[in-house]
Scaffold this active site. Structure first.
Site, PDB file in Angstrom:
ATOM      1  N   ASP A  31      18.056  37.379 -78.666  1.00 49.46           N
ATOM      2  CA  ASP A  31      18.379  37.597 -80.067  1.00 49.46           C
ATOM      3  C   ASP A  31      17.201  38.397 -80.639  1.00 49.46           C
ATOM      4  O   ASP A  31      16.154  38.518 -80.000  1.00 49.46           O
ATOM      5  CB  ASP A  31      18.550  36.236 -80.752  1.00 49.46           C
ATOM      6  N   ASP A  78      20.720  42.994 -86.833  1.00 45.53           N
ATOM      7  CA  ASP A  78      21.782  43.182 -87.817  1.00 45.53           C
ATOM      8  C   ASP A  78      21.515  42.379 -89.087  1.00 45.53           C
ATOM      9  O   ASP A  78      20.578  41.578 -89.133  1.00 45.53           O
ATOM     10  CB  ASP A  78      23.128  42.761 -87.200  1.00 45.53           C
ATOM     11  N   CYS A 127      30.123   7.828 -72.421  1.00 48.49           N
ATOM     12  CA  CYS A 127      29.864   9.003 -71.609  1.00 48.49           C
ATOM     13  C   CYS A 127      29.340   8.509 -70.271  1.00 48.49           C
ATOM     14  O   CYS A 127      28.639   7.506 -70.195  1.00 48.49           O
ATOM     15  CB  CYS A 127      28.826   9.855 -72.334  1.00 48.49           C
ATOM     16  N   CYS A 140      27.674  10.550 -68.072  1.00 48.06           N
ATOM     17  CA  CYS A 140      26.740  11.547 -67.551  1.00 48.06           C
ATOM     18  C   CYS A 140      25.552  10.842 -66.885  1.00 48.06           C
ATOM     19  O   CYS A 140      25.347   9.648 -67.073  1.00 48.06           O
ATOM     20  CB  CYS A 140      26.269  12.487 -68.665  1.00 48.06           C
ATOM     21  N   CYS A 146      23.628   8.720 -69.452  1.00 44.48           N
ATOM     22  CA  CYS A 146      24.307   7.546 -70.018  1.00 44.48           C
ATOM     23  C   CYS A 146      24.710   6.544 -68.940  1.00 44.48           C
ATOM     24  O   CYS A 146      24.905   5.361 -69.245  1.00 44.48           O
ATOM     25  CB  CYS A 146      25.532   7.978 -70.823  1.00 44.48           C
TER      26      CYS A 146
END
Lengths: 646, 646
Positions: free
Chosen positions: A89, A124, A274, A276, A279
């Site tokens: 960016d 931008d 969860c 994962c 977790c």
């Protein structure tokens, strides 16, 4: 010139399953670029691959301010410790957050180029949602000036030109159009973070659609700053290929956990739902007790696992042709998302042009929105424009279990003698029995009870058919009554012929069936299923049936008949002379050789490949949309099934 | 006597967050009991805890056939290698699968008792969905005979009496009723596996509701053989506390993976969208290459991780009061589930009696079904029966952002002079401004565009209000027009007084507001929010406000006023004499001391605790439903806020 390229491997809705190639490696899309802050020691870039990340994003402005010399000397990859594809960016978000930056627009692009990023972004102007139309247009004009200047100096770096325009679809469209031919390689849709923070997801949909409709479709589109799994399915369905986010880290520092259906504070969770690696190893109570730094790391890891799992879900849904269903489920997570889903179906006229002819999946009718999906829209339009009832009224038979033709088999003889189009009412509208094995009708799952909105839509559509076709749709007549009241046909209907004709017209347009069937027809059926498999006319095989979706594959003889009977540009993909010899030999058509294509075609349609004098050279399956073929310079456009010698 | 007990810790819809105690440990519910096959070496019971399992189920009939002596000698726990809570099935499923079993009904129950299981199941008759009503009734009568005989010999083992009755709700109800007082401790709902296999989820809903409405609510309910996460949210919302399944293992052997939204074959998956320890370590391609036995183990582990994650999701949703929202999202996975969700809302009259007064959560309006949820039903009914417009027409103000009272603050002075009830149209119906801070109105999230069905429902409801109240609902009049046409009030409306009266009537019933406010009223507001916090009358504090849901907590003085003005049995929980002295001292009311309760009360209502002569002894918050209080012998019924000395 650019060192990146983008290829479409699959599609669903307006979404694309893609492959983005860079000098530093290949990226599957849709995907997310985790944001790496070069000033922070958090999860090291080298560990990002285990979660599923294939490309990262970092901020060139921060590097320019703090690590300029080092980055120029050793390159950005070494600086942050990552050897894969990398985007930067430019400082736009810092301008939005802090009001200004110290660097000049061209200076930062040159810097991005010189430190070796794969995709570098222009500086931008970020138009916030509170900008008026005039202000947003002024912002936009400055963005375009900068983009033009940046494109001159980008070198072989892929340049990301950000679509701005605030909350105004017309400005988003204007910006996207202005970028056409400017030499950009990557299109972020910018200024959307505050729109998402304000949960204005319906506006987000409008902004994405306006940009997508006007951008070069051969380049990837990036939803800048979108990193919550909540938006992935809907944004991917609209054709966003990239996401990026620092949310995994920011939320973790703030004690928040990301889930596919929202965000929760660790402190308000008793049991994590969860599985994962974080977790499944630690209960929320254990996480709460960890030292702050370790807890932040664990939460960030959880956030990344969940984020990339949902991206895999999106990609897998595209492979299975079920992204609409996934988006619809996910959009039930909040009323503002439900609103956004309604807005998506409001854009289904455009999405229909992107949606392939069939997807090898089931169509689930789940809500009033389902009957506005592009698949339904397409069916209803083609029934009006391509189905010829030959002056016969539709006779709506009572509903039975699918597939209709099997359920109605005992009645077929009686029905064949009636001067009517026997049809069944479905959530798509009336389905003539002869069309009931086609996608998505045969593959649809519709509940017994339809909601009021859908029922009223259907009622109105019956009226449209009556007006368009000049026939009646008889829902008031039983089969017995019809037999009593109507004069039987002298020659009963030949169901097989009728079916081939109706499907061919639906698929290739009116007149196709007559052209294909002129002569002595012999229909070969499957011994197991009783379904049509091949159609021979005058001893030549003209059609084979695609079993998975009930559409026809024209053989060389069939293609010649279609070509002779149906005038250009219909069904045609026109290729340059350089391509002709290859295609005649059965080789595929590459996008760069395509001159033009019938805009009524859809991806996965069977098409006629012709030269510039409309000489038939091959028949094959379209892989891109007609619109895309004007843009793609690499990759296949038509998978040729048979070359046709001159 | 039984060695198990069940306690309700939280509730949402008709669902319960529970605690089931056994001699071998305590179990959180809703949960799933993984099925252990004593003949197979698969995932060992000792490893089941890591996935989240707290209780297992095995088959006593298989043990009786193959390991009888060993089980009798060493006990079933040692036999299978598990020291936690354990249930056994009895051979019913084997009868269903193979037609017959060799054991006698009482013999197997005695065996279950003798090998030391915590919950043993009767040998009931499994009525398949194709049984006629007569056949299913005959089956049922035999089941009841066996249950009665089994109850005599169960010892201190908890006896599971299975509710049968096929697809017939009346038979399910008959069976459940017959079990009342028979001494069972656990209620499986049986015969549902083929119903689920046929995806007849709407029938499943009817069967569960019929059983639940007639069972002893103090005992856990088990959906026998339900093990796919797809059904957990909807079944838990209807009050199922236990699930069990061999699916994790059977599916694994068949190469299938369970996900919260369906089942997929490993071979059709390119990327798994799951982050469980198995899927985060192995790609599908790697899993496909594993030796068969290891692959089955890994898939079974994945299936268990996903299954228990979804159970945690269900429990956590209950804690947060968002189980309806979860069920609605999950029921968008398939049209047959969407149909089942519609069926659930069709039962909302019953569910409303189970739904607590407020849940500390937001209400999401997501679909036409949302306006049939019990919360909406309750609001609409209470507006009709408890809100007194005093002959004034409703004036529907144009919609603005919530909270209404703040948005309309600039108008309040003008509105106070008009002889109308100023109200806003919402998805709940018209909301008088004075009710707009109450649950679920203030906590609701409603999309800007409502579907047709909801809009027509609302239109019809306006007509109902006009008929019931004899006033008009003016949607045709702007504020300016009303000011022009109506004669201003001589004494402007006192909004605070009006609000206290309206909320009190809504919460406690008509007349409550007048009783509480008779005298000199002083209203104390929050300095920060401007909202009412306490109400004093004649110098005594009568009411405090529950900030989280906008309802009142009556203080002792308030309770006395309510008691004096509102006749028994309204608002009363009647306790036995033995309890009175304790409650007067501010101690909680235990369920076993409750004689009766006003059936119009709801869980979380503020109630008057009285003795059998209707003497007020305390005021507090109701924790159970009035219906449950007749059944629970343990646990709290009313959390007493203040004892009231005689």
């Amino acid at each position: 010139v650019s060192s990146t390229s983008f290829e479409i491997l699959g599609r669903d809705g307006a979404g694309r399953l893609g492959r983005f190639k860079t000098k530093h490696g290949v990226v599957q899309t849709p995907t997310l670029l985790p944001v790496i802050n070069p000033n922070l020691n958090f999860i090291p870039p080298s560990e990002m691959r285990k979660f599923g990340a294939e490309m990262l994003i970092t901020n060139s402005y921060i590097i320019w301010k703090r690590h300029r010399e080092q980055a120029l000397a050793e390159g950005v990859h070494k600086l942050i410790g990552w050897d894969g594809p990398l985007m930067t960016d430019s400082g736009t978000f810092q301008m939005y957050m802090y009001g200004s930056v110290e660097v000049q627009p061209q200076e930062i692009v040159a810097f991005e180029r010189d430190i070796g990023v794969d995709v570098g972004t222009i500086l931008d102007i970020f138009s916030t949602p509170d900008r008026t139309h005039d202000q947003a247009r002024t912002d936009l004009q400055e963005t375009l000036v900068r983009a033009r200047a940046s494109a001159q100096i980008k070198g072989d770096m892929a340049l990301a030109c950000t679509v701005q325009g605030g909350i105004y679809p017309d400005l988003r469209a204007e910006c996207a159009k202005a970028y056409q031919g400017m030499g950009a390689d990557f299109y972020p849709i910018g200024g959307v973070v505050p729109i998402m923070e304000q949960q204005r997801y319906a506006t987000l949909v409008d902004v994405i659609v306006a940009a997508k409709q006007n951008l070069d479709p051969s380049k990837p589109v990036h939803l800048f700053g979108a990193g919550h799994p909540l938006v992935f399915p809907l944004a991917a369905l609209l054709g966003c290929d990239f996401f990026d986010s620092a949310a995994y880290a920011k939320y973790a520092k703030d004690g928040r956990m990301i889930f596919p259906d929202g965000t929760w504070r660790l402190e308000e969770i008793t049991e994590s739902w969860c599985a994962c690696p974080v977790c499944s190893k630690h209960t929320p109570a254990e996480l709460k007790k960890l030292p702050a730094q370790e807890r932040e790391l664990r939460l960030a890891e959880h956030n990344l696992w969940v984020t990339f799992a949902e991206l895999k879900h999106v990609r897998e849904a595209m492979r299975q042709g079920t992204l609409w269903e996934l988006a619809e489920r996910r959009c039930r997570a909040h009323p503002t998302l439900a609103e956004a889903f309604k807005r998506i179906v409001a854009h289904s006229e455009w999405i229909e042009t992107q949606e392939p002819l069939s997807k090898g999946s089931a169509f689930f009718h789940l809500s009033p929105e389902s009957s506005h999906r592009p698949e339904v829209r397409r069916y209803r339009e083609r029934l009006l424009s391509r189905f010829d009832p030959k002056g016969r009224d539709f006779l709506l038979l009572p509903e039975v279990n699918k597939p209709y033709s099997m359920s109605y088999a005992p009645l077929l003889d009686r029905l064949a003698r009636l001067p009517v189009v026997p049809a069944v009412q479905s959530a798509f509208g009336p389905v003539p029995l002869v069309l009931d094995e086609m996608y998505p009708l045969a593959q649809s799952d519709v509940p017994a009870t339809l909601d009021k909105e859908t029922r009223e839509d259907l009622e109105a559509y019956l009226g449209t058919i009556e007006t368009a076709k000049g026939v009646r749709v008889r829902a008031d007549l039983t089969l017995e009554e019809a037999e009593r009241l109507l004069t039987p046909l002298e020659t009963p209907i030949d169901w097989d012929l009728e079916r081939v004709r109706a499907v061919a017209d639906y698929q290739f347009g009116e007149g196709a069936g007559d052209a294909l069937l002129a002569g002595k027809v012999e229909i070969q059926k499957s011994r197991n299923t009783g379904k049509i498999r091949q159609v021979f006319v005058d001893g030549e095989r003209v059609l084979a049936l695609r079993a998975e979706d009930g559409f026809f594959v024209p053989q060389a003889a069939g293609a010649k008949r279609l070509h002779a009977a149906i005038p250009a540009p219909r069904l045609r993909v026109v290729v340059e002379q350089d391509s002709v010899a290859f295609n005649r030999e059965g080789k595929n058509v590459f996008a760069k050789f395509v001159r033009s294509a019938d805009p009524a075609l859809r991806a996965r349609d069977e098409v006629l490949v012709v030269d510039e004098n409309d000489t038939l050279v091959a028949v094959g399956q379209l892989l891109l949309t007609p619109h895309e073929m004007g843009w793609f310079k690499t990759g296949m456009a038509v998978s040729v099934r048979e070359g046709i010698k001159g």
